[in-house]
Enzyme design. Structure first.
Site, PDB file in Angstrom:
ATOM      1  N   ASP A  20       0.870  -6.973   5.570  1.00 16.34           N
ATOM      2  CA  ASP A  20       0.309  -8.260   5.979  1.00 16.34           C
ATOM      3  C   ASP A  20       1.363  -9.305   6.337  1.00 16.34           C
ATOM      4  OD1 ASP A  20      -2.223  -7.292   5.734  1.00 16.34           O
ATOM      5  OD2 ASP A  20      -2.684  -8.270   3.834  1.00 16.34           O
ATOM      6  N   THR A  64       0.805  -1.219   0.000  1.00 15.29           N
ATOM      7  CA  THR A  64       0.000   0.000   0.000  1.00 15.29           C
ATOM      8  C   THR A  64       0.837   1.268   0.000  1.00 15.29           C
ATOM      9  OG1 THR A  64      -1.765  -1.159   1.173  1.00 15.29           O
ATOM     10  CG2 THR A  64      -1.831   1.235   1.246  1.00 15.29           C
ATOM     11  N   THR A 104       3.875 -20.552  21.938  1.00 18.18           N
ATOM     12  CA  THR A 104       2.557 -20.268  22.493  1.00 18.18           C
ATOM     13  C   THR A 104       1.681 -19.545  21.475  1.00 18.18           C
ATOM     14  OG1 THR A 104       1.320 -19.141  24.244  1.00 18.18           O
ATOM     15  CG2 THR A 104       3.390 -18.121  23.565  1.00 18.18           C
TER      16      THR A 104
END
Length: 343
Positions: free
Chosen positions: A92, A15, A278
């Site tokens: 992303d 972007t 985790t």
């Protein structure tokens, strides 16, 4: 010879490098050689800026190890000519790319700063200008003629993070990234606040080594209540699969059912490397703290400690590409190579 820092912008896509056609509303990549026309404020920076762009800029959803090698190669080929590098990248998968490049660039003595934006550079309310200007400013910081920062980092919304400590946490807010287990390296306000005690130490006299052999025969498995034996067995029996990042509960806990532990044991005995991380947004794996993780520890599952999933999967690719002996792999993975895990 100019005393100004020389910075190379590397545009991969995303972007930040888009401008809006106000007639059609469509986004399109603009010519980065005309960057100053879009952001005239750049002229005020005390550095020389040049840019290079991917021939075919990509959406970051299409990022892959081949593209990481391309970025690393651009840095390698221009390393002697520039004092710092700013990689413009879609948000992303930026944390994956920043993590991968941190492992690929060994003995890095110059800053490589990833940045991007949530809105296009020509948008009225864009965050692109501030992110880009400050990323360049940080990359150009010098002390006694040498770069202040010498690691792969990620700058977004007033904060510079260690790249391999980051995760994208919001798809809409300008504050899209966080480093859940490590403080920011730099905070941007009226002045730049440098937390220099957190920077990676400089390796004096060591030449840059660029590692381009990444093995992507890996997978991420996220545990969930109700995961079936047939699904897990199917994934673990994937041909040529060499490594798994297992996202477990809390501090590294997983089911104690016999079928689950038998599948994990069989996979490890076959030579597969399984890393326990985790699935919580912050915190660390501590196998053995609870009974539900003791069995994993005894089977030889690798502790990811407080590493992010993004850093774990890219570190796995990096280490598998080095063909490390089976009996040494666990110790090497559990060692901090680029500051990606806490000691």
């Amino acid at each position: 010879m100019s005393s100004k820092a020389k910075i190379l912008l590397i545009y991969t896509g995303g972007t930040i490098g888009m401008s809006k056609d106000f007639e059609t509303g469509a986004l399109k990549a603009f010519n980065f050689s005309k960057l100053i026309q879009k952001i005239p404020e750049i002229k005020q920076l005390d550095c020389e800026i040049e840019s290079v762009s991917f021939e075919n800029p990509i959406d970051s959803s299409n990022m892959n190890p081949k593209m990481w090698t391309k970025i690393a190669t651009i840095i390698e080929e221009n390393y002697a000519s520039y004092d710092g590098f700013v990689v413009l990248h879609g948000s992303d998968t930026m944390s994956y790319s920043a993590s991968a490049l941190s492992f690929m660039l060994e003995n890095l003595a110059k800053p490589v700063v990833f940045t991007g934006s949530q809105l296009p550079i020509g948008d009225l309310r864009t965050d692109a200008k501030e992110n880009l200007i400050t990323a360049i400013q940080i990359a150009s910081l010098q002390e006694n003629g040498k770069p202040v920062i010498n690691e792969v980092s990620l700058y977004f919304e007033y904060k510079l993070y260690r790249g391999n400590r980051t995760s994208k946490v919001n798809a809409e807010h300008f504050r899209a990234f966080t480093a859940p287990n490590y403080p920011e390296l730099v905070e941007s306000g009226v002045h730049l606040k440098l937390n220099s005690h957190l920077f990676l130490p400089i390796k004096e006299g060591a030449d840059l080594i660029v590692h381009k052999n990444l093995d992507n025969h890996v997978a991420i498995i996220k545990m969930f209540p109700g995961m079936s034996e047939i699904v897990l067995a199917s994934i673990l029996s994937t041909p040529d699969l060499r490594g798994i990042v297992l996202e477990t509960y809390g501090s590294g806990n997983a089911p104690t059912e016999e079928w689950f532990l038998n599948l994990i044991e069989k996979a490890i005995k076959s030579g597969m490397h399984i890393v326990n991380v985790t699935q919580c947004s912050g915190g660390s794996v501590n196998m053995g703290q609870y009974e539900t993780s003791t069995a994993l520890k005894s089977l030889g599952v690798i502790s990811g400690k407080d590493i992010t999933t993004e850093a774990a999967i890219t570190k796995l690719m990096y280490l598998l590409g080095h063909n490390i002996p089976q009996n040494e792999f666990k110790d090497v993975f559990e060692t901090a190579l680029r500051g990606e895990i806490s000691l």
